[in-house]
Design a protein around this motif. Sequence first.
Motif, PDB file in Angstrom:
ATOM      1  N   SER A   1       0.824  -1.215   0.000  1.00  0.00           N
ATOM      2  CA  SER A   1       0.000   0.000   0.000  1.00  0.00           C
ATOM      3  C   SER A   1       0.849   1.251   0.000  1.00  0.00           C
ATOM      4  O   SER A   1       0.562   2.216  -0.720  1.00  0.00           O
TER       5      SER A   1
ATOM      6  N   THR B   1      -6.510   3.792  -1.596  1.00  0.00           N
ATOM      7  CA  THR B   1      -5.516   2.776  -1.238  1.00  0.00           C
ATOM      8  C   THR B   1      -5.254   2.773   0.261  1.00  0.00           C
ATOM      9  O   THR B   1      -5.159   1.711   0.895  1.00  0.00           O
TER      10      THR B   1
ATOM     11  N   LYS C   1      -7.300   3.762   2.638  1.00  0.00           N
ATOM     12  CA  LYS C   1      -8.468   3.233   3.329  1.00  0.00           C
ATOM     13  C   LYS C   1      -8.517   1.710   3.243  1.00  0.00           C
ATOM     14  O   LYS C   1      -8.770   1.013   4.231  1.00  0.00           O
ATOM     15  N   THR C   2      -8.261   1.192   2.046  1.00  0.00           N
ATOM     16  CA  THR C   2      -8.272  -0.265   1.870  1.00  0.00           C
ATOM     17  C   THR C   2      -7.202  -0.928   2.728  1.00  0.00           C
ATOM     18  O   THR C   2      -7.429  -1.972   3.348  1.00  0.00           O
ATOM     19  N   SER C   3      -6.031  -0.297   2.790  1.00  0.00           N
ATOM     20  CA  SER C   3      -4.937  -0.871   3.584  1.00  0.00           C
ATOM     21  C   SER C   3      -5.301  -0.895   5.060  1.00  0.00           C
ATOM     22  O   SER C   3      -5.036  -1.875   5.767  1.00  0.00           O
TER      23      SER C   3
ATOM     24  N   ASP D   1      -8.278  -1.032   6.327  1.00  0.00           N
ATOM     25  CA  ASP D   1      -9.277  -2.083   6.530  1.00  0.00           C
ATOM     26  C   ASP D   1      -8.626  -3.449   6.568  1.00  0.00           C
ATOM     27  O   ASP D   1      -8.978  -4.307   7.391  1.00  0.00           O
ATOM     28  N   ASP D   2      -7.660  -3.674   5.667  1.00  0.00           N
ATOM     29  CA  ASP D   2      -6.970  -4.971   5.632  1.00  0.00           C
ATOM     30  C   ASP D   2      -6.203  -5.213   6.921  1.00  0.00           C
ATOM     31  O   ASP D   2      -6.223  -6.310   7.493  1.00  0.00           O
TER      32      ASP D   2
ATOM     33  N   ARG E   1      -7.804 -12.170   1.149  1.00  0.00           N
ATOM     34  CA  ARG E   1      -7.775 -12.126  -0.305  1.00  0.00           C
ATOM     35  C   ARG E   1      -7.060 -13.337  -0.881  1.00  0.00           C
ATOM     36  O   ARG E   1      -6.074 -13.810  -0.324  1.00  0.00           O
TER      37      ARG E   1
ATOM     38  N   HIS F   1      -8.056 -11.798  -6.647  1.00  0.00           N
ATOM     39  CA  HIS F   1      -7.715 -10.382  -6.599  1.00  0.00           C
ATOM     40  C   HIS F   1      -6.426 -10.081  -7.361  1.00  0.00           C
ATOM     41  O   HIS F   1      -5.926  -8.942  -7.274  1.00  0.00           O
TER      42      HIS F   1
ATOM     43  N   ASP G   1      -6.351  -6.982  -9.402  1.00  0.00           N
ATOM     44  CA  ASP G   1      -6.097  -5.739  -8.681  1.00  0.00           C
ATOM     45  C   ASP G   1      -4.612  -5.417  -8.652  1.00  0.00           C
ATOM     46  O   ASP G   1      -4.213  -4.237  -8.711  1.00  0.00           O
TER      47      ASP G   1
END
Length: 406
Positions: free
Chosen positions: A207, A239, A241-243, A245-246, A267, A271, A274
């Motif tokens: 990320s 990116t 935000k997704t990181s 969350d992960d 994941r 994916h 992506d």
Amino acid sequence: MQARDWVIDVLVAGLAYLFGCGQLLITASSIIIQDVAFRQLLGAVSVMPTQEVYIALAVTTAPLVLRRLLPWPVFLFSLASFLVLQYNLVGLSFTVIGPAIAIYTIVEERGISQGVAAGIIAVIGLLFVVPLDDPTSVAVFTRFQNIAFVVTAVIAGYAYRTHRAYVKATEARAAEAERTREEEAARRVEEERVRIAREVHDITAHSLSAVAVQAAAAERLIDRNPQAAKEAIATVRATAKTSLDDIRSMIGVLRHGDDPAETMPTRGTNHLPDLVDYLKDAGIDATFAERGYDRAIVPAHIDMGLFGIAREACTNMVKHSNARHARLTLTLEGGVASLEVADDGRGSGTATADGTLPRGADGGGHGIQGMAERTRLLGGTFEAGDSADGGFRIRASIPLRGTADS
């Protein structure tokens, strides 16, 4: 000895005395055999025992109160008292219950060898110390009954000692099994923590690389093309935000308390497109191909492991390779799932079996080593090095059967 042990031994001594009194009454009176002629034929006297006889009988059983503290002295005193009593009171048949219980205690507390020795001493005393005047009398029956009591005491003591040892061994095995289960649980927890740390490292590195690339693009385009710069900043925000969350989903299982852990599906290779978009955003022309790969067949832990390897490979590519083209290939052939990530960037030499590059081309980090370790834990083989036509290539091959649990 505790109070409970003393109570038990007092009860044992009392019951032994009552048993001896009962047999003495049966053999010395006409309670059971009432026919006088038949009693005379058996040689049984018809006389009620005096108070002194009962006191003498108590001497053979009273020491049993100390049987577990002094097993041998109690046995010898009880046996000697019995033999003296039987020798001097001819015509009365006493039971050897006191010495028999003492023998049982010796076997239980000291072992079978000492118990057999005590039994032999008792049998010799019963056979030779007390004379047998009339071989047709009831005393003959009583004598061999007493010998049977002695033999039974040895056998019963050995049986109980063996049972007690078996129970103790069973409890020890159960405790060892419980300890082993606890150690195994702790080991699995530690492995899970290591796996989570590795995943957090991969997610963070991936990320931050994407954020750095997009932020650099926004910086270059902010004056010439504000719209493109705005899109790059939006990508940075998404990116990040997704990181987050992960990362929350990975470390949520480590939380304690009443709040439920935050979870989401890990994941897998679905994916991988992506990652292709990630490479394209970084200015690398990337393609992705699947050859016979069936996610319904591939175990989930292998599928997720392959995605983690691909993510780390793409992150290293963006950070170190200066590549212009890249290719991701996922195959399933002969029961082996394989992932290949190749680029045309700067070569780095060939990695060793543990993933160490000769020149530390992964920037001094542990990306290649992490991919190699992940592959090894899944029971597969890992290759990393310069490709024949230039660039760098990594390949992870993992068999579907016989892999380690993840």
